[in-house]
Write an enzyme that holds these catalytic residues in place. Structure first.
Site, PDB file in Angstrom:
ATOM      1  N   ASN A   9       2.241   6.285  10.032  1.00 46.86           N
ATOM      2  CA  ASN A   9       2.003   6.469   8.602  1.00 46.86           C
ATOM      3  C   ASN A   9       0.687   7.250   8.444  1.00 46.86           C
ATOM      4  O   ASN A   9      -0.372   6.795   8.898  1.00 46.86           O
ATOM      5  CB  ASN A   9       1.913   5.083   7.942  1.00 46.86           C
ATOM      6  CG  ASN A   9       1.637   5.164   6.454  1.00 46.86           C
ATOM      7  OD1 ASN A   9       0.817   5.960   6.011  1.00 46.86           O
ATOM      8  ND2 ASN A   9       2.299   4.327   5.684  1.00 46.86           N
ATOM      9  N   ARG A  34     -12.815  15.194  -0.205  1.00 50.93           N
ATOM     10  CA  ARG A  34     -13.676  16.365  -0.351  1.00 50.93           C
ATOM     11  C   ARG A  34     -13.032  17.547  -1.068  1.00 50.93           C
ATOM     12  O   ARG A  34     -13.636  18.594  -1.215  1.00 50.93           O
ATOM     13  CB  ARG A  34     -14.142  16.819   1.047  1.00 50.93           C
ATOM     14  CG  ARG A  34     -15.331  16.029   1.560  1.00 50.93           C
ATOM     15  CD  ARG A  34     -16.535  16.280   0.670  1.00 50.93           C
ATOM     16  NE  ARG A  34     -17.655  15.472   1.043  1.00 50.93           N
ATOM     17  CZ  ARG A  34     -18.647  15.889   1.855  1.00 50.93           C
ATOM     18  NH1 ARG A  34     -18.612  17.077   2.393  1.00 50.93           N
ATOM     19  NH2 ARG A  34     -19.644  15.083   2.118  1.00 50.93           N
ATOM     20  N   HIS A  83       3.790   7.714   1.979  1.00 55.63           N
ATOM     21  CA  HIS A  83       4.048   6.877   0.797  1.00 55.63           C
ATOM     22  C   HIS A  83       3.451   7.597  -0.413  1.00 55.63           C
ATOM     23  O   HIS A  83       2.317   7.319  -0.799  1.00 55.63           O
ATOM     24  CB  HIS A  83       3.392   5.508   1.014  1.00 55.63           C
ATOM     25  CG  HIS A  83       3.755   4.482  -0.003  1.00 55.63           C
ATOM     26  ND1 HIS A  83       3.852   3.150   0.306  1.00 55.63           N
ATOM     27  CD2 HIS A  83       4.050   4.573  -1.325  1.00 55.63           C
ATOM     28  CE1 HIS A  83       4.196   2.460  -0.771  1.00 55.63           C
ATOM     29  NE2 HIS A  83       4.300   3.308  -1.781  1.00 55.63           N
ATOM     30  N   ARG A  86       2.365   8.144  -3.898  1.00 58.49           N
ATOM     31  CA  ARG A  86       2.214   7.247  -5.057  1.00 58.49           C
ATOM     32  C   ARG A  86       2.032   8.081  -6.316  1.00 58.49           C
ATOM     33  O   ARG A  86       1.588   9.226  -6.245  1.00 58.49           O
ATOM     34  CB  ARG A  86       1.006   6.328  -4.840  1.00 58.49           C
ATOM     35  CG  ARG A  86       1.253   5.283  -3.775  1.00 58.49           C
ATOM     36  CD  ARG A  86       0.041   4.393  -3.586  1.00 58.49           C
ATOM     37  NE  ARG A  86       0.268   3.422  -2.524  1.00 58.49           N
ATOM     38  CZ  ARG A  86       0.825   2.225  -2.711  1.00 58.49           C
ATOM     39  NH1 ARG A  86       1.193   1.855  -3.911  1.00 58.49           N
ATOM     40  NH2 ARG A  86       1.004   1.408  -1.693  1.00 58.49           N
ATOM     41  N   GLU A 114       8.423   6.376   1.954  1.00 57.78           N
ATOM     42  CA  GLU A 114       8.510   5.059   1.338  1.00 57.78           C
ATOM     43  C   GLU A 114       7.918   5.110  -0.061  1.00 57.78           C
ATOM     44  O   GLU A 114       7.038   5.920  -0.342  1.00 57.78           O
ATOM     45  CB  GLU A 114       7.797   4.010   2.209  1.00 57.78           C
ATOM     46  CG  GLU A 114       6.360   4.340   2.480  1.00 57.78           C
ATOM     47  CD  GLU A 114       5.667   3.341   3.400  1.00 57.78           C
ATOM     48  OE1 GLU A 114       6.305   2.848   4.342  1.00 57.78           O
ATOM     49  OE2 GLU A 114       4.476   3.083   3.165  1.00 57.78           O
ATOM     50  N   THR A 126      -1.936  -1.679  -1.934  1.00 54.24           N
ATOM     51  CA  THR A 126      -0.997  -1.469  -0.831  1.00 54.24           C
ATOM     52  C   THR A 126       0.166  -2.437  -1.010  1.00 54.24           C
ATOM     53  O   THR A 126       0.065  -3.397  -1.789  1.00 54.24           O
ATOM     54  CB  THR A 126      -1.700  -1.678   0.535  1.00 54.24           C
ATOM     55  OG1 THR A 126      -0.775  -1.385   1.589  1.00 54.24           O
ATOM     56  CG2 THR A 126      -2.226  -3.096   0.708  1.00 54.24           C
ATOM     57  N   HIS A 157       3.410  -3.195   8.350  1.00 53.29           N
ATOM     58  CA  HIS A 157       2.249  -3.630   7.572  1.00 53.29           C
ATOM     59  C   HIS A 157       1.345  -4.513   8.414  1.00 53.29           C
ATOM     60  O   HIS A 157       1.766  -5.552   8.905  1.00 53.29           O
ATOM     61  CB  HIS A 157       2.592  -4.355   6.263  1.00 53.29           C
ATOM     62  CG  HIS A 157       1.702  -3.883   5.146  1.00 53.29           C
ATOM     63  ND1 HIS A 157       0.399  -4.288   5.036  1.00 53.29           N
ATOM     64  CD2 HIS A 157       1.916  -2.995   4.157  1.00 53.29           C
ATOM     65  CE1 HIS A 157      -0.143  -3.674   4.005  1.00 53.29           C
ATOM     66  NE2 HIS A 157       0.740  -2.877   3.459  1.00 53.29           N
ATOM     67  N   GLY A 204       0.069   2.451  10.028  1.00 59.19           N
ATOM     68  CA  GLY A 204      -0.894   3.415   9.523  1.00 59.19           C
ATOM     69  C   GLY A 204      -2.332   2.971   9.707  1.00 59.19           C
ATOM     70  O   GLY A 204      -3.051   3.470  10.569  1.00 59.19           O
TER      71      GLY A 204
HETATM   72  N1  PXP Z   1       5.414  -0.308   5.551  1.00 57.04           N
HETATM   73  C1  PXP Z   1       5.217  -0.188   4.210  1.00 57.04           C
HETATM   74  C2  PXP Z   1       6.387  -0.396   3.306  1.00 57.04           C
HETATM   75  C3  PXP Z   1       3.957   0.144   3.694  1.00 57.04           C
HETATM   76  O1  PXP Z   1       3.780   0.265   2.359  1.00 57.04           O
HETATM   77  C4  PXP Z   1       2.891   0.380   4.593  1.00 57.04           C
HETATM   78  C5  PXP Z   1       1.562   0.794   4.053  1.00 57.04           C
HETATM   79  O2  PXP Z   1       1.653   2.051   3.458  1.00 57.04           O
HETATM   80  C6  PXP Z   1       3.148   0.243   5.969  1.00 57.04           C
HETATM   81  C7  PXP Z   1       4.407  -0.112   6.415  1.00 57.04           C
HETATM   82  C8  PXP Z   1       2.071   0.461   6.990  1.00 57.04           C
HETATM   83  O3  PXP Z   1       1.111  -0.541   6.866  1.00 57.04           O
HETATM   84  P1  PXP Z   1      -0.285  -0.407   7.625  1.00 57.04           P
HETATM   85  O4  PXP Z   1      -1.004   0.757   7.009  1.00 57.04           O
HETATM   86  O5  PXP Z   1      -0.953  -1.726   7.390  1.00 57.04           O
HETATM   87  O6  PXP Z   1       0.040  -0.171   9.073  1.00 57.04           O
END
Ligand code: PXP
Length: 237
Positions: A7, A18, A43, A45, A70, A100, A190, A213
């Site tokens: 991610n 910046r 992701h 947003r 996502e 998040t 996550h 990520g």
């Molecule tokens: N999966 C989903 C659905 C998420 O929203 C995120 C964060 O953007 C992640 C995975 C990755 O999580 P992390 O950044 O904690 O690794």
């Protein structure tokens, strides 16, 4: 073997700080692939605080591995993914300004809404995944809504793991077994990190993909991106 999708939201956060183009998001994405990532996740947003809408087609054009987008399925988000056609779309129940993702869908209460969105994603030939908590009923109703996969929200696992690893993994193993018996695919993500990923993978080796990520980018500050991706991949072996 479980695939690693990196991610790259945090790379965009640094770039946006910046106003210029450093670090170059597209170059970092290509380098992640070069260093062994099996896919790239973004992701976008509504406030574009990290990934911008314009980043998404630009990434689609240059990526050679799996592209996962996502987000909350607003009309704007669905229009974007149907236009860009990534390999996978992961639906998350986030509010627009949420820091998040911090919970999964209530796939029972949102059954009708999810079913309609999933129909559109399937018609476009895109694989779908629904973000859920480790709960067998949420998995069952995700499958009923027509999801190709679920992504288990691993935040609670990561939090409990240092205190009681067996207790932390138990609901995830139960839900992962249910997902397997439903015949749909399994993702997870996550707060996964070099500390907790190996144990997760050893206990649930049939996970199709993890998406990581924050911890991975933090580790890369010390270890470099190439060694970091190698270390995460090693946890999945
Ligand atoms: N999966 C989903 C659905 C998420 O929203 C995120 C964060 O953007 C992640 C995975 C990755 O999580 P992390 O950044 O904690 O690794």
């Amino acid at each position: 073997m479980t695939k690693l999708s990196v991610n790259i939201n945090k790379i965009a956060t640094i770039r946006n700080a910046r106003g210029g183009n450093a670090p170059d998001l597209l170059q970092v994405a290509k380098d992640c692939e070069l260093y062994g990532a099996d896919g790239i996740t973004v992701h976008p947003r509504p406030d574009e605080r990290h990934i911008r809408r314009s980043d998404v087609p630009a990434l689609r054009a240059i990526l050679t591995t799996e592209f996962n987008i996502e987000g909350y399925p607003s009309k704007e988000f669905i229009d974007l993914v149907l236009r860009v056609k990534p390999h996978q779309v992961t639906l998350v129940p986030d509010k627009p300004h949420q820091l998040t993702s911090n919970h999964g869908w209530d796939t029972i209460a949102e059954q009708g809404f999810l079913r309609d969105v999933l129909n559109d994603i399937r018609a476009a030939g895109i694989r779908s995944s629904i973000f859920i908590d480790a709960d067998i009923h949420m998995a069952e109703y995700a499958a009923k809504a027509g999801a190709d996969r679920v992504e288990l929200y691993t935040g609670p696992y990561a939090e409990l793991y240092p205190l009681d690893a067996q207790k932390a993994i138990a609901p995830f193993v139960r839900t992962a077994e249910q997902v397997r018996s439903l015949g749909i695919g399994l993702n997870a993500g996550h707060d996964l990190s070099l500390r907790n990923l190996r144990f997760f993978s050893e206990n649930i080796p049939w996970v199709d993909e993890v998406s990581i990520g924050h911890a991975l980018i933090c580790d890369a500050l010390y270890m470099g991106l190439s060694a970091t991706i190698e270390a995460y991949k090693n946890c999945l072996k």
